[in-house]
Scaffold this motif. Structure first.
Motif, mmCIF file in Angstrom:
data_model
loop_
_atom_site.group_PDB
_atom_site.id
_atom_site.type_symbol
_atom_site.label_atom_id
_atom_site.label_comp_id
_atom_site.label_asym_id
_atom_site.label_seq_id
_atom_site.Cartn_x
_atom_site.Cartn_y
_atom_site.Cartn_z
ATOM 1 N N ARG A 19 2.211 1.832 -3.460
ATOM 2 C CA ARG A 19 1.204 2.415 -4.366
ATOM 3 C C ARG A 19 1.004 3.903 -4.065
ATOM 4 O O ARG A 19 0.867 4.730 -4.972
ATOM 5 N N LYS A 20 0.979 4.232 -2.778
ATOM 6 C CA LYS A 20 0.805 5.635 -2.381
ATOM 7 C C LYS A 20 1.962 6.487 -2.900
ATOM 8 O O LYS A 20 1.754 7.590 -3.435
ATOM 9 N N ALA B 123 3.286 10.816 -9.328
ATOM 10 C CA ALA B 123 2.564 11.275 -10.518
ATOM 11 C C ALA B 123 1.888 12.628 -10.303
ATOM 12 O O ALA B 123 1.608 13.350 -11.271
ATOM 13 N N THR B 124 1.631 12.987 -9.029
ATOM 14 C CA THR B 124 0.851 14.206 -8.777
ATOM 15 C C THR B 124 1.650 15.328 -8.128
ATOM 16 O O THR B 124 1.338 16.505 -8.324
ATOM 17 N N LYS B 125 2.647 14.987 -7.333
ATOM 18 C CA LYS B 125 3.406 16.020 -6.618
ATOM 19 C C LYS B 125 4.415 16.672 -7.558
ATOM 20 O O LYS B 125 5.171 15.985 -8.244
ATOM 21 N N ASP C 151 3.898 5.842 -5.458
ATOM 22 C CA ASP C 151 3.807 5.938 -6.922
ATOM 23 C C ASP C 151 2.772 6.992 -7.329
ATOM 24 O O ASP C 151 2.977 7.752 -8.296
ATOM 25 N N GLY C 152 1.652 7.027 -6.578
ATOM 26 C CA GLY C 152 0.632 8.038 -6.878
ATOM 27 C C GLY C 152 1.150 9.446 -6.639
ATOM 28 O O GLY C 152 0.885 10.365 -7.435
ATOM 29 N N ASN C 153 1.882 9.633 -5.560
ATOM 30 C CA ASN C 153 2.437 10.950 -5.267
ATOM 31 C C ASN C 153 3.480 11.372 -6.300
ATOM 32 O O ASN C 153 3.617 12.560 -6.607
ATOM 33 N N GLU D 213 0.835 -1.206 0.000
ATOM 34 C CA GLU D 213 0.000 0.000 0.000
ATOM 35 C C GLU D 213 0.871 1.259 0.000
ATOM 36 O O GLU D 213 0.586 2.239 -0.707
ATOM 37 N N ALA E 42 8.519 11.041 -2.147
ATOM 38 C CA ALA E 42 7.745 9.939 -2.729
ATOM 39 C C ALA E 42 8.666 8.902 -3.363
ATOM 40 O O ALA E 42 8.436 7.684 -3.251
ATOM 41 N N TYR F 144 8.281 15.368 -4.242
ATOM 42 C CA TYR F 144 8.636 14.396 -5.284
ATOM 43 C C TYR F 144 9.768 13.476 -4.809
ATOM 44 O O TYR F 144 9.714 12.254 -4.967
#
Length: 417
Positions: free
Chosen positions: A50-51, A57-59, A53-55, A47, A68, A65
Motif C-alpha cells: 500500500r505504501k 501516485a505522489t512521487k 502504491d501511494g508513493n 502494508e 516505489a 518513482y
C-alpha cells in the motif's frame, strides 16, 4: 502380549496416541509459530504494498518513482509466496516436512529479493528494508525449528508413519488374499463343471462310435491316414523338391508339359495323396514322373549328380513296377468302402454327429486346461501373498517393540490355501 490381528489396529492407534502426545504438543506449538510468522509477514508486505502504491501516485522524481514500483512488485510477490504456504491440519511427518521446506525456500527467496531490491532503490525505504530483514529471519528461524523437530522428536512421526504403513499393507494383503481365495473357489468350480461336460461328451462319443458301420468308417480313415503318410514320406521321399522345380520350369516354358499335366502337378505338390487317389489327377502321376525323368536327363533341373542319381533310381522303381498301381488301387478301394458305408443315412448322421461332439470335446478340454492354468496361477499367488503376509506380521511385531517398547505377538489367522 498376544493380540488378535483384528485388534492390533485399534490397539496400535491407542499406543501411538499416547506415545505421540508430547510430539503432537510440540508440533502444535511450531504450527502456531509458523502461523504467527506468516501472518506477520503477510501484514508487513500488505502494508508495504500500500505504501509503494501511494508513493507511485505522489512521487514525481524518477528515482523515487522507480523505487516505489520495485518495492510494490516485491511486496506483491512476497504476499503471493506466503499465501501458498499451508499450515498442517494434522500432525504427521510429511506435512511438517513440506512446511519446513516451504518456509526455508520462502526465506531464501525473500532474502534474494531483499538483496536485489536494495540495489535498485538507492537507499530509499531504509526502515522498511530493516523490517523486511526481520520478517525473513523470523520465517527462517521457524523453518529451522521445524527442521530440528523433524530430526529429533519428529522422528516419532516417521516411526508412526512406518507402523501405520505396515498395518495398511497388512489390510491390503488380507483383502487380496480373500479375493484370490474367492477366485480359486470359482475357478475350481468352473474347472469341475468343464471336466464334467467333457466326461459327458466322452460318454456320448462312446455311444456314437459303438455303431459297427461307423467303426468301420473310422478304421478306414485311420488306414487312409497311414497310407497318406507313407505316400508322402516313402513314395515321394526324394521327389518333392524335384517336382516343385519341374513345375517352376514348366511355368517358365523351359520344359514342355501339357496343361492338364501341369495342373495335376500343382495338385500333387499341394496335396499329394488326395491327388494320387483322385480320378481326375490320379492318372497323370506316371506321365509327370516320366517328364521329370526327361527333365533330369536334359540337365535343366540343376540338381547335383548325387541327388540326380537318387531321384532317377526312385523314378525307375516307381515307373517300372506295380508299386504305384497297387498303392492307388488300395487307396481307392478304401475310399470306395468309406463312401458305401456313409451312404447309409444312419451311419452318415452318426459320422456328422461325432464330428460335432469331437469339436465340443476339444473346446471343452481347451477351456478346462485354461481354467486349470489360471487356478494354478491363483494358487501360486496365494502362496506368495501368504509369505508376504507373514513377513509383514513379523515386521509389525519387530517395529512395535523397537518404536513403542512393547513386546507383542500378533495371533496369525488361518491362512488361505
Amino acid at each position: 502380549m498376544k493380540i488378535r490381528i483384528e485388534e492390533y489396529d485399534n490397539w496400535l492407534d491407542q499406543e501411538l496416541e499416547k506415545a505421540l502426545r508430547p510430539t503432537r504438543s510440540k508440533a502444535g506449538k511450531l504450527s502456531d509459530d509458523a502461523r504467527r510468522a506468516l501472518d506477520e509477514a503477510r501484514s508487513f508486505f500488505e502494508e508495504l504494498s500500500r505504501k509503494a502504491d501511494g508513493n507511485l501516485a505522489t512521487k514525481k522524481d524518477p528515482i523515487s518513482y522507480r523505487a516505489a514500483r520495485v518495492v510494490g512488485r516485491v511486496a506483491r510477490d512476497a504476499i503471493s509466496s506466503i499465501e501458498k504456504i499451508q499450515i498442517p491440519q494434522e500432525v504427521s511427518w510429511d506435512p511438517y516436512k513440506v512446511l519446513r521446506d516451504n518456509l526455508s525456500n520462502t526465506a531464501r527467496s525473500l532474502r534474494e529479493s531483499r538483496t536485489n531490491t536494495q540495489r535498485e532503490i538507492h537507499g530509499l525505504y531504509l526502515l522498511d528494508m530493516l523490517s523486511f530483514s526481520g520478517i525473513v529471519e523470523r520465517i527462517a528461524k521457524v523453518g529451522e525449528k521445524i527442521s530440528q523437530f523433524l530430526e529429533g522428536d519428529g522422528e516419532n512421526l516417521q516411526r508412526a508413519k512406518t507402523l501405520t504403513g505396515i498395518v495398511e499393507t497388512i489390510h491390503q494383503t488380507r483383502l487380496e488374499l480373500d479375493e484370490k481365495k474367492k477366485e480359486t473357489v470359482e475357478l475350481e468350480r468352473t474347472r469341475e463343471a468343464l471336466s464334467s461336460v467333457v466326461k459327458e461328451l466322452s460318454s456320448e462319443m462312446e455311444k456314437i462310435t459303438s455303431n459297427d458301420a461307423l467303426k468301420q468308417v473310422l478304421e478306414i480313415e485311420k488306414e487312409l491316414r497311414k497310407e497318406s503318410r507313407e505316400f508322402r514320406t516313402d513314395t515321394l521321399t526324394h521327389l518333392r523338391r524335384p517336382l516343385r522345380k519341374l513345375r517352376d520350369l514348366s511355368q517358365r516354358g523351359e520344359i514342355a508339359i501339357r496343361t492338364e499335366e501341369r495342373d495335376a502337378l500343382g495338385e500333387y505338390i499341394q496335396s499329394p495323396y488326395r491327388s494320387f487317389l483322385s480320378r481326375n489327377s490320379g492318372p497323370y502321376l506316371t506321365p509327370i514322373l516320366t517328364n521329370l525323368k526327361s527333365a533330369l536327363a536334359s540337365g535343366k533341373m540343376g540338381l547335383s549328380h548325387r541327388k540326380t542319381t537318387r531321384v532317377v533310381v526312385q523314378l525307375d522303381q516307381l515307373t517300372t513296377t506295380e508299386h504305384l498301381a497297387e498303392k492307388q488301387s488300395k487307396g481307392r478301394s478304401l475310399l470306395g468302402q468309406r463312401q458305401r458305408l456313409l451312404h447309409d443315412p444312419n451311419c452318415k448322421n452318426l459320422y456328422l454327429e461325432r464330428k460335432i461332439v469331437l469339436k465340443k470335446i476339444e473346446e471343452g478340454k481347451k477351456n478346462e486346461l485354461q481354467a486349470t492354468e489360471r487356478l494354478h496361477l491363483a494358487e501360486d499367488k496365494i502362496k506368495t501373498l501368504n509369505r508376504h503376509f507373514e513377513e509383514l506380521l513379523i515386521q509389525a511385531e519387530s517395529k512395535t517393540k523397537q518404536y513403542l517398547s512393547r513386546d507383542v505377538q500378533i495371533e496369525r489367522p488361518r491362512l488361505s490355501k
